[in-house]
Structures are given as structure tokens and as C-alpha cells.
Design a protein around this motif. Structure first.
Motif, short mmCIF file in Angstrom:
data_model
loop_
_atom_site.label_atom_id
_atom_site.label_comp_id
_atom_site.label_asym_id
_atom_site.label_seq_id
_atom_site.Cartn_x
_atom_site.Cartn_y
_atom_site.Cartn_z
N ILE B 92 0.85 -1.19 0.00
CA ILE B 92 0.00 0.00 0.00
C ILE B 92 0.88 1.24 0.00
O ILE B 92 1.93 1.27 0.65
CB ILE B 92 -0.95 -0.01 1.21
CG1 ILE B 92 -1.95 1.14 1.11
CG2 ILE B 92 -0.17 0.06 2.52
CD1 ILE B 92 -3.09 1.06 2.11
N SER B 93 0.48 2.25 -0.74
CA SER B 93 1.23 3.51 -0.79
C SER B 93 0.46 4.58 -0.04
O SER B 93 -0.74 4.44 0.17
CB SER B 93 1.39 3.95 -2.25
OG SER B 93 2.04 2.96 -3.00
N LEU B 112 9.57 1.32 0.48
CA LEU B 112 9.87 1.47 -0.94
C LEU B 112 9.57 2.88 -1.42
O LEU B 112 8.54 3.45 -1.06
CB LEU B 112 9.03 0.47 -1.76
CG LEU B 112 9.20 -1.00 -1.42
CD1 LEU B 112 8.23 -1.85 -2.22
CD2 LEU B 112 10.62 -1.46 -1.66
N GLY B 113 10.49 3.42 -2.23
CA GLY B 113 10.20 4.66 -2.93
C GLY B 113 9.94 5.87 -2.04
O GLY B 113 9.14 6.74 -2.39
N THR B 135 5.80 3.63 -0.29
CA THR B 135 5.02 2.40 -0.40
C THR B 135 5.44 1.49 0.74
O THR B 135 6.64 1.27 0.96
CB THR B 135 5.27 1.72 -1.76
OG1 THR B 135 4.87 2.64 -2.78
CG2 THR B 135 4.46 0.44 -1.89
#
Lengths: 341, 348
Positions: B92-93, B112-113, B135
């Protein structure tokens, strides 16, 4: 001309948004929408409605960018408002992944969507078959909600909508002052446009509520787009294929390709299959034309041929079409006042 | 060799599984047992939305940051597996929002990211001038705890439905090592003034158009005392209550109002969301996680061996696997010691 009568032919995203723009720019106009299909049976209803532009080879990039920007801004404001859920507009983040690094690393729309940047190594690890990727946040227009919301707003301004199959635009000349042709793939027959051709798309709409991010292969063929209630899995791009029946082999192929991008889709439930014909053209036909027969004239504004990019540019092209309608009305009023002299 | 775990929330069950996976092959005589008076869906873990996200600062507690990372990496590794859905695990972001610039968190390279929000993105959140996008993962305990239970049951682990009143109750019965995963009520087994409730309340709504988590922060009010919106698979969790020292597990009308109004201000479309539930629970808060072994003597000849694994506050799900592995390592040391005690001394 007291209340110019405008007929909009077509009730997909282009027809309805164009009708709405006309009511906004020409409040004195009486606008009627005529279509043989309404939501949930339009081509728009099949599409995922993702705001990721398609590039039209025949339209200048700055024009396409302007259309996309207007559309994105318009929908961004709705997504931020209390109407977002009713209108079916929501933000979604995700990744566009490429098996081979594309020549053009920055698409023309990269500064319109939110947070656009290359994917990190860690993010790419989730896609072992892909070497390069872009992460960004964009908007999605879920259909039917978006079309139903447009219909509701149209009705609130007094726009009438009729189920009617128009076979010849000229048939409307006695009832309407201006006709707006938003017939999508129907324009092939309606106005005999040989430059308009279908690109058949088959999609699956599945129940997989744990999928919160979109994933799109840069080749445009495989994609996973989470909507409000269903995830759209795609797809195909079959040029000049008119067949609207789902193909089971294609269904399996789409499912397999999407599962290789997102393995958890193996657990997806309640798979529904849909087919739509993208009304494709080198460039969107957005122009005026005057039909004439026996000394009588009918101004027509064409707004069709958006192919794979209808949702991405709909508001921008609708505004342009509404401007052209105003020009047609001004010309009619000019000539009618000249006639009175 | 009998090992008893007290507590069947995310900490208790994951510790049991980690121990079972690591030692049942090496030590066939190992018997793992779980004792708890509450099982899913009635544990504190079940009330959590399930978002993997540590607090903003680790207060120099690098150990906890390592455990958080171990948990994230472990879960990320399971994402592509067929078990992910059953575990309630998915990516999920989303957004973390602030009213002023803040230093990057200890976990920026774990998720992430991770990046800062752009000005355009901040337009979505009037009143907030700074923020992060990244994320992360969701791990819904309503699915994860039953999944853990299934794996444990398949592995022969026994479950007992009872409230353990003391360590002695269990060790006196012949259990060799007790693992204290009692969460909020660890203080009833052994007083711990550092363990305090951090009461939370959440409203569950149907808002399937929300695809991002949104966690706001008010540096002055403290963690989770500012609205947050976390979309799950079946419903979206609205929260933003953290009341230290409040032991009430009753839903408060005032807190409901606070959550509802502040979340609707954040996302106006929530006004149309249907409310499907409300829940309150107590985060087992502590200045740091208590993860250590203790030998508690009884008289001259007996002692019970306890491994404490409690005090995970509002980041239990986030840190659970790292802690489970640390607890399993402690058990390993204990097992080694016991083996040495039993086996003959070689070559003096």
C-alpha cells in the motif's frame, strides 16, 4: 436566436462531458443528449478510466498536453471534494514498468501527474522481468459512477437525454441549430469516417480489494488498474477488429499476463469479461463542419476519435468543442441578424 | 522440552511460529504451547488497521529499527507467495503529513520509494505544508492471526484457552521456558511501571475509493493523536486517538466526534462513507520494547526461565517478526545452556 438548440449525439464520456461544457459556456443554450446507448452500455463503461495519456500521432504534443492538463486539473479538484466518491474519481499510485528501457524516458505528461520519478532498485525487484520503471500518482474515473454523475449534473441544469439511434446527422436539422457529434466508434457509420477504426480491447473486471496500486507494462498491453469496487485487468489492442464478444482464450491470456505482474491476482474472484472498441484515429477529430442540403445548413462540431485516450483528454476536448459550438452559434446569430436587415 | 507462550496476539503467535520453525527440526522433543484468554478477533492486534509503519523517531533505539527492517523484509519476501492473501498481506502507498519540515525517519530506506511530497500533492491536504510519500505494507491481523494459528496447529502446537495468573502457574506445571507475550497485561504477571496503556479508538467505514493511507502528525500532540485514514481490504480505518494512561476499552462519543470530524476535514468525501464499526483498544506502550530473558528464582533449588517480549506500543505489527526472531535466539541460548547442563563434561 432566443435559446439555441444544441444536440449532442453520444452519451459516453465525450458526449456527456461535452454537453456539460456547453451548458457551462453557453447558459442560454438548450442542450439535448441523444444516444442509442447510455451508461453502463457505452464504450466508456468498459474502460478503466485511468488518466495516463495515449499519444495521438497527428495532434501536436503541446495541444495534447493542454487537453490532459485541463482534464487532470478538473478531476483533481473533484477528487479533493465531497463529491469524489459519487463521481467515482480517486487518486491511485503505481508503477509503469518496461522490459527494455524506453528511448523517451520522460513522457510529455510526466509533470502533470503527481510525484513522477524513476522507480528505485528496490521497487523494481518486485518486477523481475522488467529493467526500468516509473512511479507516479494519477487519477482514475470509475464508470459507471462518473458517467452517472455527469448525467445527474446535466439533468440538474435542465439537459434532456433521449435514447435514440441517430442514423444521419442531417435528420436533426429541423429540430436543432447545432449538432455535436460525439458518437465515438459510431462515427464510422454515422458520418462515414474511413479514417476512424476500432482497436478492440478485452478486459477483465475482478474482485481483488487488496490491490491498491496500479501496474502497467510500458507496452500498453498488460495492466492492472484498481477501481472503487473492481480491478480492471487488461488487455488487448486488436486493430480493425469489430467483434464485441469476449474471447475465452484471450481471457486466460490476460489473466496470466496480469498474474505475472501481480501474483496475488491468482486469488481474484468473480471475474467479469468486457469488450470495447477504442474509437481510434491518427488525430482526434475536433472541428466544425457545415452540412448543407437544398439551401439549408446545419453546423456540426465533431468531437470523436479519442482512441485509447478518451478519459485522459475528455475535459480538454470538451471545452474546445464547446468553444466551437459558441462559434457556430455566433455565426448563426450573425447570419440571422443579417437576414433580418 | 516444553515452551509456553503466554498471549495470542501478533507477538505471541509469531513468536510461537518462529520458535517452532527454528527448533522443531533440531529438537524433536520440543513441545510448544500457547496460553491466552483472548484469541483473534478479540486481541488488541485485531483492532489495528495493520499498516507497517514505525513511529517517527526511534529515539536512538537502533535495535528496534533493525527489528522493524527484519519484519518488513520478511513480509516483502512473502508478498509474491500464494499465502499472501490468506495472511492479509499486501502493498500500500500513502502519505505522511506535517505542518512543518521534519527530519527523515529511521525507516526511510526500509520502505519502498520514500520521497518528499511535491507542492502539487500538498494541495490535496490544506493545512499541511510538508510530507512524505512511500510504499509500505499492510498486514491485517484479522487474517494474519488465523493464518499463524493454522500453521501452528499444523505443526502440532497446542492451544489453551485460559488466563494465566502467574509464571509459576505454568512453570510449576512442568514448562521449561515461559515466553511472556502478554502485551498490555504483562504487568499482571510481573509489575512493570514502565508499561502503560496508549488508548486508541477507531471508526471503520466503507470507503473503497480510498487507495492510499494518510497519516497526519501533530508534533505537539504526539503520535497517533492526529487523524489517520488507512484503507484495508474490506473497510477503511479512521483513527487518531492516543491517550496515555487511559485503561478504558469502551468507545467514547467524544473520541468518535474527534475522529470523524478530523478525518472528514482531511478527506471530504468520507462524509458519504458508511460507518460499519467502532473499536477501542490499548496499545501496550513502553519507552522501549522489553525483550530479554529473566531467571526468576523460587527458593533455593528452583527457578523459572522467562523470556519477555512485550511493550510494542502502536508498532507491534511493524516490529513483530524481528522481535520473534530475537526471542527465538534467546530461547536458543537457553536450550544450549540446558543441553550443556545435561550432557557429560567432555575431556577435562
Amino acid at each position: 436566436m432566443a435559446a439555441p438548440k444544441v444536440a449532442v449525439v453520444g452519451a459516453g464520456v465525450i458526449g456527456l462531458s461535452t454537453a456539460l461544457c456547453i451548458t457551462e459556456t453557453c447558459p442560454s443554450c438548450s442542450v439535448t443528449v441523444l444516444s442509442d446507448q447510455f451508461s453502463p452500455n457505452t464504450t466508456s463503461d468498459v474502460a478503466a478510466g485511468m488518466l495516463i495519456p495515449h499519444t495521438y500521432p497527428g495532434t501536436p504534443i503541446h495541444v495534447q498536453k493542454q487537453w490532459f492538463k485541463e482534464t487532470f486539473t478538473y478531476l483533481f479538484d473533484i477528487s479533493n471534494s465531497a463529491e469524489a466518491s459519487e463521481a467515482g474519481i480517486h487518486l491511485v499510485s503505481g508503477w509503469q514498468v518496461f522490459k527494455n528501457t524506453p528511448k523517451e524516458e520522460l513522457p510529455f505528461w510526466s509533470d502533470v501527474v503527481l510525484g513522477f520519478r524513476p522507480m528505485s532498485e528496490a521497487e523494481l525487484q518486485k518486477f523481475p522481468q522488467h529493467q526500468f520503471g516509473q512511479a507516479f500518482t494519477t487519477l482514475k474515473c470509475d464508470c459507471p459512477p462518473y458517467l452517472l454523475w455527469l448525467e445527474k449534473r446535466l439533468k440538474a441544469t435542465g439537459v434532456q437525454m433521449y435514447t435514440r439511434r441517430v442514423v444521419d446527422l442531417w435528420d436533426l436539422h429541423s429540430e436543432y441549430n447545432v449538432v455535436v457529434n460525439c458518437s465515438g466508434i459510431g462515427a464510422h457509420q454515422l458520418v462515414g469516417d474511413e479514417k476512424l477504426f476500432p482497436i478492440r480491447g478485452q478486459v477483465l473486471k475482478v474482485h481483488a480489494p487488496w490491490v491498491k496500486n496500479f501496474i502497467r507494462d510500458g507496452d500498453g498491453l498488460t495492466y492492472v488498474y484498481p477501481g472503487i469496487h473492481r480491478v480492471t485487468l487488461g488487455g488487448t489492442r486488436e486493430k480493425d477488429v469489430w467483434n464485441l464478444s469476449p474471447d475465452p482464450g484471450t481471457t486466460q491470456d490476460i489473466f496470466d499476463r496480469c498474474c505475472s505482474l501481480e501474483p496475488s491476482l491468482q486469488e481474484a474472484q468473480d471475474i467479469k469479461v468486457k469488450v470495447g472498441l477504442r474509437p481510434s484515429r491518427q488525430r482526434v477529430r475536433l472541428q466544425k463542419e457545415v452540412f448543407s442540403q437544398g439551401g439549408l445548413k446545419l453546423p456540426v462540431v465533431h468531437n470523436y476519435g479519442h482512441g485509447a485516450g478518451g478519459f485522459s483528454v475528455h475535459r480538454g476536448t470538451a471545452k474546445e468543442a464547446a468553444r466551437l459550438v459558441r462559434e457556430c452559434i455566433a455565426a448563426l446569430q450573425g447570419s440571422s441578424s443579417r437576414a433580418k436587415l | 522440552m516444553r515452551v509456553a507462550i503466554i498471549g495470542a496476539g501478533v507477538i505471541g503467535l509469531s513468536t510461537a511460529l518462529c520458535i517452532h520453525e527454528q527448533y522443531h527440526g533440531l529438537l524433536p522433543s520440543l513441545e510448544v504451547e500457547v496460553y491466552a484468554d483472548h484469541y483473534s478477533p478479540h486481541t488488541a492486534s485485531d483492532g489495528a488497521a495493520g499498516l507497517w509503519q514505525p513511529y517517527l523517531s526511534d529515539h536512538g533505539n537502533l535495535q528496534e529499527t533493525v527489528w522493524n527492517k527484519e519484519t518488513f523484509d520478511y513480509l516483502l519476501g512473502h508478498l509474491g507467495s500464494p499465502a499472501a492473501k490468506e495472511m492479509g498481506l499486501y502493498l500500500i502507498s500513502g502519505y505522511n503529513l506535517f505542518t512543518q519540515p521534519v527530519p527523515d525517519p529511521s525507516w526511510k530506506n526500509i520502505v519502498l520509494g520514500f520521497r518528499n511530497l511535491t507542492p502539487k500533492e500538498l494541495e490535496l491536504f490544506p493545512g499541511y505544508s510538508y510530507g512524505w510519500f512511500n510504499t509500505a505494507l499492510m498486514l491485517e491481523c484479522r487474517s494474519y492471526l488465523p493464518w499463524l494459528t493454522n500453521k501452528l496447529t499444523q505443526g502440532g502446537v497446542k492451544f489453551f484457552h485460559k488466563k494465566v495468573e502467574s509464571f509459576q502457574e505454568v512453570s510449576g506445571d512442568g514448562v521449561d521456558v515461559v515466553i511472556n507475550c502478554a502485551g498490555m497485561r504483562a504487568g499482571e504477571l510481573q509489575p512493570d511501571p514502565e508499561l502503560q496503556p496508549g488508548r486508541g479508538q477507531v471508526i471503520r467505514v466503507l470507503a473503497p475509493w480510498v487507495k492510499h493511507f494518510i497519516v497526519t502528525h501533530d508534533i505537539k500532540s504526539g503520535i497517533y493523536n492526529s487523524p489517520y485514514i488507512i484503507p484495508g481490504r474490506e473497510f477503511t480505518v479512521l483513527g487518531g486517538i492516543y491517550q496515555p494512561g487511559n485503561w478504558s476499552e469502551e468507545n467514547s462519543a467524544q473520541d468518535h466526534k474527534t475522529i470523524w470530524e478530523s478525518c472528514c476535514r482531511l478527506l471530504p468525501a468520507l462524509q458519504n462513507a458508511k460507518i460499519v464499526g467502532e473499536w477501542s483498544g490499548l496499545r501496550p506502550a513502553r519507552p522501549c520494547v522489553r525483550l530479554e530473558r529473566e531467571t526468576i528464582p523460587h527458593g533455593h533449588f528452583q527457578a523459572e526461565v522467562v523470556i519477555h517480549n512485550y511493550g510494542h506500543g502502536g508498532f507491534g505489527i511493524t516490529i513483530h517478526w524481528g522481535c520473534a526472531m530475537a526471542a527465538a535466539r534467546l530461547l536458543g541460548t537457553i536450550l544450549q545452556e540446558k543441553k550443556l547442563a545435561r550432557s557429560p563434561q567432555p575431556r577435562l
